[in-house]
Design a protein around this motif. Structure first.
Motif, PDB file in Angstrom:
ATOM      1  N   ALA A 150      27.049  45.260  25.350  1.00  0.00           N
ATOM      2  CA  ALA A 150      26.520  46.591  25.654  1.00  0.00           C
ATOM      3  C   ALA A 150      26.038  46.673  27.095  1.00  0.00           C
ATOM      4  CB  ALA A 150      25.377  46.933  24.696  1.00  0.00           C
ATOM      5  N   TYR A 151      25.416  45.592  27.594  1.00  0.00           N
ATOM      6  CA  TYR A 151      24.929  45.624  28.972  1.00  0.00           C
ATOM      7  C   TYR A 151      26.080  45.587  29.977  1.00  0.00           C
ATOM      8  CZ  TYR A 151      22.328  44.763  33.211  1.00  0.00           C
ATOM      9  OH  TYR A 151      21.822  44.885  34.478  1.00  0.00           O
ATOM     10  N   SER A 152      27.116  44.815  29.681  1.00  0.00           N
ATOM     11  CA  SER A 152      28.260  44.773  30.604  1.00  0.00           C
ATOM     12  C   SER A 152      28.974  46.122  30.644  1.00  0.00           C
ATOM     13  CB  SER A 152      29.232  43.649  30.211  1.00  0.00           C
ATOM     14  OG  SER A 152      29.783  43.868  28.924  1.00  0.00           O
ATOM     15  N   VAL A 153      28.996  46.834  29.510  1.00  0.00           N
ATOM     16  CA  VAL A 153      29.522  48.205  29.513  1.00  0.00           C
ATOM     17  C   VAL A 153      28.642  49.087  30.398  1.00  0.00           C
ATOM     18  CG1 VAL A 153      29.860  50.268  28.107  1.00  0.00           C
ATOM     19  CG2 VAL A 153      30.681  48.068  27.279  1.00  0.00           C
ATOM     20  N   HIS A 154      27.331  48.866  30.328  1.00  0.00           N
ATOM     21  CA  HIS A 154      26.402  49.627  31.171  1.00  0.00           C
ATOM     22  C   HIS A 154      26.748  49.469  32.651  1.00  0.00           C
ATOM     23  CE1 HIS A 154      22.660  51.109  32.897  1.00  0.00           C
ATOM     24  NE2 HIS A 154      22.495  49.946  33.497  1.00  0.00           N
ATOM     25  N   LEU A 155      27.057  48.246  33.070  1.00  0.00           N
ATOM     26  CA  LEU A 155      27.431  48.023  34.476  1.00  0.00           C
ATOM     27  C   LEU A 155      28.714  48.773  34.821  1.00  0.00           C
ATOM     28  CD1 LEU A 155      26.681  44.212  35.027  1.00  0.00           C
ATOM     29  CD2 LEU A 155      25.252  46.184  35.578  1.00  0.00           C
ATOM     30  N   LEU A 156      29.683  48.781  33.916  1.00  0.00           N
ATOM     31  CA  LEU A 156      30.925  49.511  34.168  1.00  0.00           C
ATOM     32  C   LEU A 156      30.670  51.012  34.285  1.00  0.00           C
ATOM     33  CD1 LEU A 156      33.463  47.696  31.776  1.00  0.00           C
ATOM     34  CD2 LEU A 156      33.222  47.423  34.245  1.00  0.00           C
ATOM     35  N   LEU A 157      29.779  51.525  33.449  1.00  0.00           N
ATOM     36  CA  LEU A 157      29.467  52.951  33.505  1.00  0.00           C
ATOM     37  C   LEU A 157      28.762  53.316  34.808  1.00  0.00           C
ATOM     38  CD1 LEU A 157      28.269  53.608  29.835  1.00  0.00           C
ATOM     39  CD2 LEU A 157      30.448  54.274  30.870  1.00  0.00           C
ATOM     40  N   VAL A 158      27.895  52.437  35.286  1.00  0.00           N
ATOM     41  CA  VAL A 158      27.239  52.674  36.570  1.00  0.00           C
ATOM     42  C   VAL A 158      28.278  52.726  37.693  1.00  0.00           C
ATOM     43  CG1 VAL A 158      25.654  51.711  38.289  1.00  0.00           C
ATOM     44  CG2 VAL A 158      25.041  51.659  35.869  1.00  0.00           C
ATOM     45  N   LEU A 159      29.227  51.792  37.665  1.00  0.00           N
ATOM     46  CA  LEU A 159      30.281  51.775  38.680  1.00  0.00           C
ATOM     47  C   LEU A 159      31.166  53.016  38.557  1.00  0.00           C
ATOM     48  CD1 LEU A 159      31.372  48.020  38.651  1.00  0.00           C
ATOM     49  CD2 LEU A 159      29.943  49.201  40.331  1.00  0.00           C
ATOM     50  N   CYS A 160      31.440  53.424  37.324  1.00  0.00           N
ATOM     51  CA  CYS A 160      32.238  54.635  37.114  1.00  0.00           C
ATOM     52  C   CYS A 160      31.548  55.837  37.731  1.00  0.00           C
ATOM     53  CB  CYS A 160      32.453  54.841  35.618  1.00  0.00           C
ATOM     54  SG  CYS A 160      33.400  56.308  35.182  1.00  0.00           S
TER      55      CYS A 160
ATOM     56  N   PRO B  66      32.878  42.554  34.707  1.00  0.00           N
ATOM     57  CA  PRO B  66      31.854  43.578  34.968  1.00  0.00           C
ATOM     58  C   PRO B  66      30.804  43.125  35.976  1.00  0.00           C
ATOM     59  CG  PRO B  66      32.320  43.469  32.628  1.00  0.00           C
ATOM     60  CD  PRO B  66      33.028  42.310  33.258  1.00  0.00           C
ATOM     61  N   GLY B  67      30.336  41.872  35.825  1.00  0.00           N
ATOM     62  CA  GLY B  67      29.353  41.359  36.768  1.00  0.00           C
ATOM     63  C   GLY B  67      29.926  41.183  38.165  1.00  0.00           C
ATOM     64  N   LEU B  68      31.143  40.673  38.241  1.00  0.00           N
ATOM     65  CA  LEU B  68      31.782  40.428  39.538  1.00  0.00           C
ATOM     66  C   LEU B  68      32.049  41.735  40.274  1.00  0.00           C
ATOM     67  CD1 LEU B  68      32.899  38.030  41.211  1.00  0.00           C
ATOM     68  CD2 LEU B  68      35.117  38.443  40.127  1.00  0.00           C
ATOM     69  N   PHE B  69      32.565  42.722  39.571  1.00  0.00           N
ATOM     70  CA  PHE B  69      32.862  44.005  40.203  1.00  0.00           C
ATOM     71  C   PHE B  69      31.577  44.714  40.628  1.00  0.00           C
ATOM     72  CE2 PHE B  69      37.037  44.420  37.573  1.00  0.00           C
ATOM     73  CZ  PHE B  69      37.562  43.370  38.305  1.00  0.00           C
ATOM     74  N   TYR B  70      30.516  44.557  39.826  1.00  0.00           N
ATOM     75  CA  TYR B  70      29.252  45.192  40.195  1.00  0.00           C
ATOM     76  C   TYR B  70      28.684  44.578  41.473  1.00  0.00           C
ATOM     77  CZ  TYR B  70      24.879  47.681  39.699  1.00  0.00           C
ATOM     78  OH  TYR B  70      23.815  48.520  39.931  1.00  0.00           O
ATOM     79  N   LEU B  71      28.736  43.261  41.563  1.00  0.00           N
ATOM     80  CA  LEU B  71      28.259  42.603  42.772  1.00  0.00           C
ATOM     81  C   LEU B  71      29.033  43.059  43.997  1.00  0.00           C
ATOM     82  CD1 LEU B  71      27.663  38.876  41.691  1.00  0.00           C
ATOM     83  CD2 LEU B  71      25.949  40.630  42.153  1.00  0.00           C
ATOM     84  N   GLN B  72      30.328  43.263  43.846  1.00  0.00           N
ATOM     85  CA  GLN B  72      31.180  43.599  44.980  1.00  0.00           C
ATOM     86  C   GLN B  72      31.077  45.075  45.372  1.00  0.00           C
ATOM     87  OE1 GLN B  72      32.765  41.583  46.863  1.00  0.00           O
ATOM     88  NE2 GLN B  72      34.086  42.940  48.075  1.00  0.00           N
TER      89      GLN B  72
END
Length: 426
Positions: free
Chosen positions: A76-86, A379-385
């Protein structure tokens, strides 16, 4: 992969189109909140439910419960990171986030992982067909046989099913009408869980073996990761949501995760309490041994087979899309290419379903590689970048933790699985 205005979406329904631009996004949104929750559950739940009782037998009830909860919360948290990036980038597909983070390399990373993940999923579904269809047919026949007639041979039935049902559906350029059957899949999973709970009180309790097999425990987290992966479908579902917002979509994801967790937990717990250490890596096999002609079990088997049969062509579409993205993304649509890629994918998954001896191996290998990558690492890698937040921000530290966690879980699990194979051979 993306056109000027639109891009294809979805792991389970390739016919849906999602807007590339954020303003177009709201105009095209049409799915209710409840429908979005339902679609998330459909993206989550699949053949993984058949292997969770076996995972519990390997880790124990408390260990399994904690691990399943941990994987669900982390997913659920990794989905949260994807939604933030979206929200930050207005991108609508996992592949496009990969491209935004690492250009072509990132898009290829995601496409390759999705391809392998979907091949693993389709192989697990075909494995269910190979193992359960003969038992379903035999359940309606009351004759005894010397040897195995062709219509009770799992491999022959698998080939017939793929050639005459799965392949024609997968060859269609669009498969919109199969999207309407997705609701049945959730109903079948709920029915399966109810039967598992009820049948706990009707199966003779086998001799309990309270030991935990630590080699087999290596399959537990990969199987759970395989079972909770919905990340490739979340962004397209988000694009179809009425009054879309990150918090509204996160709420839908959380509800979908909680409901899926509940169904998974009940089926695993009562499946384990029914058979204990004697539970099979494919739960329906255990019922076949103790209740071979039980009409309720036979009905469950038919429901699961029907669900699986119609899900394989749906999963085939994103797999073909990823393969064509990797090798012929610049080519215009060609029926020859379309047919050849379809045949290649179908051949691979049939061979895997025939020659992989245990569905646990599919869950273990795919779960420890592509599932952990798509659920934890990417998700973590893309968020960091992509994110412009400070490296010391709470989200970026958690994103880094996801990456480290995914690498550790994937590498350790895969290593122990390989050691287990070598140990079993010896």
């Amino acid at each position: 992969m993306m056109s000027d205005e639109w891009t294809e979406s979805g792991q389970d329904d390739q016919s849906a189109l999602v807007p590339k631009d954020a303003t177009q996004h709201q105009e095209s949104a049409r799915a209710s909140f409840a429908s979005s929750v339902f679609n998330i559950m459909h993206a989550i739940m699949g053949s993984g439910i058949l292997g969770l009782a076996y995972a519990m037998s390997s880790t124990g009830i408390i260990g399994f419960s904690l691990l399943l909860l941990f994987v669900a919360v982390t997913a659920a948290y990794s989905v949260h990171l994807l939604l933030v990036l979206c929200e930050q980038t207005a991108l609508t597909t996992y592949e496009d986030l990969g491209f935004c983070a690492f250009k072509t390399t990132g898009k290829v990373m995601v496409a390759g992982a999705i391809l392998i993940q979907n091949i693993g999923a389709m192989s697990s579904y075909l494995f269910v067909i190979k193992s359960e269809l003969p038992a379903a047919i035999a359940g309606f026949l009351h004759n005894s046989y010397n040897g195995t007639p062709w219509y009770l041979n799992g491999q022959i039935l698998l080939l017939i099913t793929v050639i005459f049902v799965v392949l024609p559906l997968a060859l269609l350029p669009k498969i919109e009408f199969l999207g309407y059957t997705s609701g049945l899949s959730i109903l079948f999973m709920v029915y399966f869980t109810i039967v598992v709970v009820v049948k706990k009180w009707f199966v003779p309790c086998p001799l309990f073996n309270g030991t935990v097999n630590y080699f087999q425990s290596a399959y537990a987290i990969p199987t759970m990761a395989f079972s909770f992966l919905c990340h490739t479908s979340v962004l397209p579902i988000y694009c179809e949501l009425k009054r879309p917002s990150k918090s509204r979509m996160q709420k839908a994801v959380n509800i979908g995760m909680i409901l899926s967790f509940s169904i998974y937990m009940l089926s695993a717990l009562f499946g384990y309490l029914t058979f204990y250490a004697n539970v099979n890596s494919q739960l329906l096999h255990s019922y076949s041994q103790y209740l071979p002609r039980d009409p309720v079990i036979m009905s469950v088997r038919i429901c699961i087979l029907f669900s699986v049969l119609l899900t394989v062509p749906l999963i085939h579409f994103p797999a073909r899309k990823s393969l064509m993205l990797l090798f012929c993304s610049r080519c215009p649509f060609s029926w020859l290419c379309h047919i050849l890629v379809t045949l290649v994918i179908q051949t691979v998954i049939v061979l895997l379903a025939i020659y992989v001896p245990n569905i646990q191996n599919i869950f273990g290998v795919v779960g420890s590689t592509t599932s952990t990558a798509l659920l934890f690492i990417y998700p973590g890698l893309f968020y960091l970048q992509i994110s412009r937040e400070s490296l010391k921000s709470s989200r970026k530290l958690k994103a880094l933790g996801l990456i480290i966690l995914g690498i550790l879980i994937g590498s350790v699990s895969l290593l122990v699985i390989i050691i287990t194979w070598l140990h079993n051979e010896n």
